[in-house]
Structure formats: C-alpha cells, structure tokens
Write an enzyme that holds these catalytic residues in place. Structure first.
Site, PDB file in Angstrom:
ATOM      1  N   ALA A  71      18.002  -2.427   1.940  1.00 48.01           N
ATOM      2  CA  ALA A  71      19.102  -2.221   0.994  1.00 48.01           C
ATOM      3  C   ALA A  71      18.578  -2.161  -0.433  1.00 48.01           C
ATOM      4  O   ALA A  71      17.639  -2.876  -0.789  1.00 48.01           O
ATOM      5  CB  ALA A  71      20.119  -3.349   1.107  1.00 48.01           C
ATOM      6  N   GLU A 104      17.592   0.933  13.428  1.00 49.03           N
ATOM      7  CA  GLU A 104      18.823   1.653  13.741  1.00 49.03           C
ATOM      8  C   GLU A 104      19.487   2.027  12.436  1.00 49.03           C
ATOM      9  O   GLU A 104      19.405   1.276  11.468  1.00 49.03           O
ATOM     10  CB  GLU A 104      19.836   0.773  14.490  1.00 49.03           C
ATOM     11  CG  GLU A 104      19.369   0.193  15.786  1.00 49.03           C
ATOM     12  CD  GLU A 104      18.949  -1.255  15.604  1.00 49.03           C
ATOM     13  OE1 GLU A 104      19.554  -1.966  14.778  1.00 49.03           O
ATOM     14  OE2 GLU A 104      17.991  -1.654  16.271  1.00 49.03           O
ATOM     15  N   ASN A 109      24.561   8.325   7.938  1.00 45.87           N
ATOM     16  CA  ASN A 109      23.831   7.857   6.752  1.00 45.87           C
ATOM     17  C   ASN A 109      22.647   8.785   6.458  1.00 45.87           C
ATOM     18  O   ASN A 109      21.475   8.434   6.638  1.00 45.87           O
ATOM     19  CB  ASN A 109      23.368   6.410   6.977  1.00 45.87           C
ATOM     20  CG  ASN A 109      22.933   5.722   5.694  1.00 45.87           C
ATOM     21  OD1 ASN A 109      22.734   6.379   4.677  1.00 45.87           O
ATOM     22  ND2 ASN A 109      22.785   4.408   5.741  1.00 45.87           N
ATOM     23  N   TYR A 116      13.800   7.537   5.908  1.00 49.09           N
ATOM     24  CA  TYR A 116      12.951   7.122   7.024  1.00 49.09           C
ATOM     25  C   TYR A 116      12.081   8.283   7.517  1.00 49.09           C
ATOM     26  O   TYR A 116      10.918   8.079   7.873  1.00 49.09           O
ATOM     27  CB  TYR A 116      13.807   6.553   8.170  1.00 49.09           C
ATOM     28  CG  TYR A 116      14.653   5.365   7.752  1.00 49.09           C
ATOM     29  CD1 TYR A 116      14.146   4.391   6.899  1.00 49.09           C
ATOM     30  CD2 TYR A 116      15.967   5.220   8.184  1.00 49.09           C
ATOM     31  CE1 TYR A 116      14.919   3.314   6.499  1.00 49.09           C
ATOM     32  CE2 TYR A 116      16.748   4.143   7.790  1.00 49.09           C
ATOM     33  CZ  TYR A 116      16.220   3.204   6.940  1.00 49.09           C
ATOM     34  OH  TYR A 116      16.979   2.146   6.535  1.00 49.09           O
TER      35      TYR A 116
END
Ligand SMILES: CC(C)(COP(=O)(O)OP(=O)(O)OC[C@H]1O[C@@H](n2cnc3c(N)ncnc32)[C@H](O)[C@@H]1OP(=O)(O)O)[C@@H](O)C(=O)NCCC(=O)NCCS
Length: 144
Positions: A71, A104, A109, A116
C-alpha cells in the site's frame, strides 16, 4: 528520496491509519503487530521526507513468500514508492532463501497489476469471488 527500512512496532499507528484509509477490510494495528513478531515475515516501510508513504511485507513458508500487504498513501503515488519498496522486499527475500513470490490482487486493480508485471510477476490463475466488500475475483500472480 525514498527511504526503505524494516517496519518497527513504533511505525504501526501510522501504518494502520494508512491501511484504514485505503482498504474496505483493513488489517488492524494488532494484526500488523502479530505479523511483525513472527520470524517468518518481513515487513518494510518506505518514507518520503521522513513520513511513512507506504509499506509492504510477506509471509514466508520455506522457499515461497506470500506478499500479504502492498500500500502507498494516495498523496504519495506514482513517484516510484511501491516499485522501490517491492524491489527491496524481493531482494531481502531472496537473501533469506525465497525463490518464488506470490500475491493476490483484485481483477479490476489495473494499476497494481501493471506494477507487479513491471516487477516480473505473471498472471497464473483466477480465484473466483476471493474478495468481499465488494465481491470480486482475485488474480494470482507469481514471480519465480
Ligand atoms: C498499487 C499501488 C501500491 C502503487 O503504488 P505507487 O507507489 O503509486 O506505484 P509506483 O509509483 O511505484 O509505480 C510503479 C509502476 O507501476 C505501474 N503503476 C502504478 N500505479 C499505476 C496506476 N494507477 N495505473 C497504471 N500503472 C500503474 C506503472 O508501471 C508505474 O510506473 P510509472 O509510474 O513509471 O508508469 C498504489 O496505487 C496503492 O496503494 N493502491 C491502493 C492499494 C492497492 O491496490 N494495493 C495493492 C493490493 S494487491
């Protein structure tokens, strides 16, 4: 400058406040505290101008690590914070013997999935209705 460090107990109030501002089912301060105390976890913070801008961490099981948290504070995004802290997490994980990282992410998103992929993760599977509030499929990604 982005400063990366191991997460400390005294960081947890700030971390939990960021967590609460972002997620519909946030980890509690106690949840982070319990995770920090385990020898099978590694949690990092990223600071901008001395204040926590983001955090990430994994739970390790033998040579695999499940990245449980990623985050970045809304006001600190798109400045390379997530990429820098995850690259360091992966480096420190490899030094601890991790050969495969997984995570996950909500199917919608796109920003996180792009992040990633940039770091070398690939889509491997879909887990139907993995998430709640709102219900959504998870994309399972791996970096080996
Ligand atoms: C996803 C998140 C962690 C990204 O953090 P960030 O610090 O803004 O990411 P970075 O600046 O390091 O981005 C690195 C690269 O990832 C990709 N990326 C990151 N956010 C993106 C977005 N919103 N849209 C498209 N690509 C994105 C880009 O390729 C970016 O490189 P670029 O800026 O040179 O184009 C952040 O938006 C966040 O905390 N979101 C809410 C929580 C969340 O979704 N966590 C992940 C749960 S699995």
């Amino acid at each position: 400058m982005i400063e990366i460090a191991g997460m400390q107990m005294e960081d947890l109030a700030e971390v939990a406040a960021i967590e609460k501002s972002i997620f519909s089912q946030p980890w509690s301060e106690n949840g982070f505290a319990a995770s920090l105390q385990s020898k099978d976890t590694l949690y990092l913070t990223a600071r901008l101008d001395g204040k926590i801008a983001g955090y990430c961490g994994f739970l390790q099981s033998f040579d695999e690590a499940d990245i449980t948290n990623v985050a970045v504070k809304e006001s600190c995004r798109r400045r390379g914070v997530a990429e820098t802290m995850l690259a360091e997490l992966i480096k420190r994980g490899a030094a601890r013997g991790v050969t495969a990282f997984t995570l996950e992410v909500r199917r919608s998103n796109a920003g996180a999935i792009a992040l990633y992929e940039k770091l070398g993760f690939v889509n491997c599977d879909i887990r139907r209705n993995f998430y709640e509030k709102p219900a959504e499929d998870a994309v399972i990604m791996w970096k080996r």
